[in-house]
Design an enzyme around this catalytic site. Structure first.
Site, PDB file in Angstrom:
ATOM      1  N   ARG A 148       5.745   3.475-102.351  1.00  0.00           N
ATOM      2  CA  ARG A 148       4.378   3.014-101.470  1.00  0.00           C
ATOM      3  C   ARG A 148       3.070   3.048-102.967  1.00  0.00           C
ATOM      4  NH1 ARG A 148       2.474   4.211 -96.888  1.00  0.00           N
ATOM      5  NH2 ARG A 148       4.354   5.059 -96.021  1.00  0.00           N
ATOM      6  N   HIS A 193      11.437   0.732-112.573  1.00  0.00           N
ATOM      7  CA  HIS A 193      11.587  -0.463-111.929  1.00  0.00           C
ATOM      8  C   HIS A 193      12.770  -1.503-112.139  1.00  0.00           C
ATOM      9  CE1 HIS A 193       9.993  -3.802-109.355  1.00  0.00           C
ATOM     10  NE2 HIS A 193      10.204  -4.674-110.388  1.00  0.00           N
TER      11      HIS A 193
HETATM   12  C1  GAR Z   1      15.986   1.692-107.578  1.00  0.00           C
HETATM   13  O1  GAR Z   1      16.466   0.609-107.983  1.00  0.00           O
HETATM   14  C2  GAR Z   1      14.499   1.588-108.014  1.00  0.00           C
HETATM   15  O2  GAR Z   1      14.432   1.055-109.391  1.00  0.00           O
HETATM   16  C3  GAR Z   1      13.626   0.959-106.887  1.00  0.00           C
HETATM   17  O3  GAR Z   1      14.362   1.469-106.009  1.00  0.00           O
HETATM   18  C4  GAR Z   1      15.593   1.857-106.029  1.00  0.00           C
HETATM   19  C5  GAR Z   1      15.747   3.234-105.527  1.00  0.00           C
HETATM   20  O4  GAR Z   1      16.747   3.703-105.434  1.00  0.00           O
HETATM   21  N1  GAR Z   1      12.285   1.044-107.278  1.00  0.00           N
HETATM   22  C6  GAR Z   1      11.589  -0.041-107.209  1.00  0.00           C
HETATM   23  O5  GAR Z   1      11.585  -0.945-107.011  1.00  0.00           O
HETATM   24  C7  GAR Z   1       9.935   0.545-107.383  1.00  0.00           C
HETATM   25  N2  GAR Z   1       9.259  -0.813-107.501  1.00  0.00           N
HETATM   26  P1  GAR Z   1      17.036   5.193-105.622  1.00  0.00           P
HETATM   27  O6  GAR Z   1      16.541   5.983-104.376  1.00  0.00           O
HETATM   28  O7  GAR Z   1      18.645   5.381-105.293  1.00  0.00           O
HETATM   29  O8  GAR Z   1      16.619   5.830-106.853  1.00  0.00           O
END
Ligand code: GAR
Length: 235
Positions: free
Chosen positions: A93, A111
């Site tokens: 968010r 990211h």
């Molecule tokens: C991860 O790959 C993180 O880098 C990404 O969401 C995933 C969460 O996985 N974040 C984004 O895309 C933010 N822009 P997780 O809940 O297993 O850590």
């Protein structure tokens, strides 16, 4: 020095959160995870945090009339937990400008791309569509513009010719779990700081002999894409 009180914010699975919790539990780590906050009551990561004995908070968007009020409640929860640092770990968010301004330099995010490439959602699909041969992940300070703050650290992986979004995401995620704890360590130790639009680095030794090393994908001599070659870059 007292470990920096750190709160992790999640929206879902929480695998990066778990990597941070595990790393910070090591003796002498400069960060102490004092809470996990989610905007989603059903985020699977909350169970892990509770089992690890970490305070959890749910601040659901639906309970507030506006994004500003929601972020106000998050701010209150962070203050209550005594947060000095905040790690966004799959917190999906956008944070309001007022919140970001207050916490500027103290909130970091991971990211799944080599920023400034492939901001926003579906970064692995974007990478495959662009045809890049090297992809990766980035930890950066959070600023009002999404996925655009000063870069703290990055890790690169090769893109294989037969990669799907899923196989590429898994290769990057394994690297995220190594990168994020290291980046948190640097911030908590005060070795990196946000200075305007850049990250300032202090006390780093540069080994010139290794500055000619690179991750090639594919290897120019052999045409092979060598996933194992990563081992040479990640101690
Ligand atoms: C991860 O790959 C993180 O880098 C990404 O969401 C995933 C969460 O996985 N974040 C984004 O895309 C933010 N822009 P997780 O809940 O297993 O850590």
């Amino acid at each position: 020095m007292q470990p920096k009180r750190t709160v992790i914010m999640i929206s879902g699975r929480g695998s990066n959160m778990a990597a941070l919790v595990e790393a910070a539990a090591e003796h002498g780590h400069p960060a102490k995870i004092v809470g996990v906050l989610s905007d989603k009551a059903e985020a699977p990561g909350l169970d892990y945090a509770a089992r690890a004995g970490i305070a959890t908070r749910v601040v659901a968007r639906a309970d507030y009339a506006s994004a500003d009020l929601h972020d106000g409640a998050i701010d209150e929860a962070l203050e209550e937990l005594g947060a000095e640092l905040v790690c966004l770990a799959g917190y999906m968010r956008k944070l309001s400008p007022g919140f970001v301004r207050k916490w500027l330099g103290r909130v970091i995010n991971i990211h799944p791309s080599l920023l400034p490439l492939f901001r926003g959602l579906n970064s692995h699909r974007q990478a495959l569509e662009a045809g890049v041969r090297i992809h990766g992940c980035t930890v950066h300070f959070v600023t009002p513009a999404i996925d655009a703050g000063p870069i703290i650290a990055q890790a690169a992986v090769p893109v294989l010719p037969d990669d799907s979004e899923e196989t590429l995401a898994a290769r990057v995620l394994a690297m995220e779990h190594k990168l994020y704890p290291r980046a948190l360590r640097l911030v908590a130790e005060g070795k990196v700081q946000m200075q305007g639009e850049r990250t300032a680095f202090q006390g780093f030794r540069v080994l010139r002999e290794s500055s000619d090393r690179a991750l090639f994908a594919p290897e120019p001599d052999t045409g092979v894409v060598d996933v194992e070659s990563l081992a040479r870059f990640t101690p």
